[in-house]
Design an enzyme around this catalytic site. Structure first.
Site, PDB file in Angstrom:
ATOM      1  N   LEU A   1      -3.034  -6.828   4.379  1.00 53.28           N
ATOM      2  CA  LEU A   1      -2.278  -7.544   2.463  1.00 53.28           C
ATOM      3  C   LEU A   1      -1.210  -8.123   3.225  1.00 53.28           C
ATOM      4  CD1 LEU A   1      -3.078  -4.336  -0.030  1.00 53.28           C
ATOM      5  CD2 LEU A   1      -4.721  -7.007   1.051  1.00 53.28           C
ATOM      6  N   ASP A   2      -1.108  -9.733   2.094  1.00 50.47           N
ATOM      7  CA  ASP A   2      -0.098 -10.323   2.098  1.00 50.47           C
ATOM      8  C   ASP A   2       1.470  -9.826   1.486  1.00 50.47           C
ATOM      9  OD1 ASP A   2      -1.652 -12.334   3.427  1.00 50.47           O
ATOM     10  OD2 ASP A   2      -2.253 -13.285   1.333  1.00 50.47           O
ATOM     11  N   THR A   3       2.533  -9.803   2.118  1.00 48.35           N
ATOM     12  CA  THR A   3       3.270  -9.074   1.362  1.00 48.35           C
ATOM     13  C   THR A   3       3.405  -9.178  -0.163  1.00 48.35           C
ATOM     14  OG1 THR A   3       5.270 -10.291   3.729  1.00 48.35           O
ATOM     15  CG2 THR A   3       5.836  -9.501   1.513  1.00 48.35           C
TER      16      THR A   3
END
Length: 224
Positions: free
Chosen positions: A49-51
């Site tokens: 997942l993105d930050t």
């Protein structure tokens, strides 16, 4: 950094907190490294997942399990559902967003009209208050920044997603909400509503998540 949701024989499910890096950065342990350190044994990332994004992630306990789970992702046999909040009036309130994605400036991607290898996202939305909507998203492909680009293409970038023009917020309002899949002849379903972010925790938002969108895999998803 994360909450442990399930500890199965071959894999783990964790709920990543928003703003946490998946990979280690500048000497700081990322989620994958911290999880492995806390457990005391190696784990294998199956997806990421993105930050800015919170929510459900799978980690395999062996390279063989990782291969099997990754294959299910690549074959679109794992259903993923996300929640997002965005400001503005979308060009449509439910439907399908489909198009090729191309690299743009400053690490961004953009949605194209071409359909050679398209990103495909189905969605519903629900009004929270004037100018603010909650989105339930079902990505059918796994392109980088796919959901962020999809909502930006509707003219409604995700709150807190400054890279794509979203308004400032207390967090990035994108959350990996549900995972549903078969593995070794057993059906697994995990649901984890967002627990951080003042807009996610409003009564209107919580009511929609816990009633209309409680079982997203059973919804009649729009086809166009």
């Amino acid at each position: 950094m994360y909450d442990l949701v399930a500890n199965e024989t071959d894999f783990l499910v964790v709920d990543k907190h928003p703003g946490v890096d998946f990979h280690s950065q500048s000497g700081e342990a990322g989620l994958a490294a911290q999880l492995q350190q806390n457990l005391g044994y190696p784990v294998f990332a199956v997806h990421r997942l993105d930050t800015l994004t919170s929510g459900l992630l799978l980690f395999a306990k062996s390279s063989e399990a990782a291969h099997q789970l990754a294959k299910r992702f690549s074959e679109r046999r794992i259903q993923k559902f996300y929640l997002a909040i965005a400001k503005g009036k979308p060009t449509k309130k439910q439907g399908k967003i489909q198009g090729d994605m191309a690299k743009s400036r400053r690490g961004q991607f953009k949605l194209m009209r071409s359909q050679d290898n398209p990103a495909i996202t189905r969605f519903y939305s629900h009004a929270l208050q004037e100018g603010l909507r909650l989105y339930l998203l079902k990505p059918e492909t796994g392109k980088t920044h796919q959901l962020r680009v999809a909502l930006a293409s509707l003219g409604t970038p995700i709150l807190g997603d400054q890279r794509y023009g979203g308004d400032d917020a207390d967090r990035g309002y994108l959350h990996a909400y549900c995972l549903s899949f078969e593995y070794n002849s057993t059906h697994y379903h995990y649901r984890s509503p967002p627990s951080q972010g003042k807009m996610f925790l409003t009564d209107n938002c919580q009511s929609c998540i816990n009633t209309e969108w409680f079982s997203p895999e059973h919804l009649d998803w729009p086809t166009r």
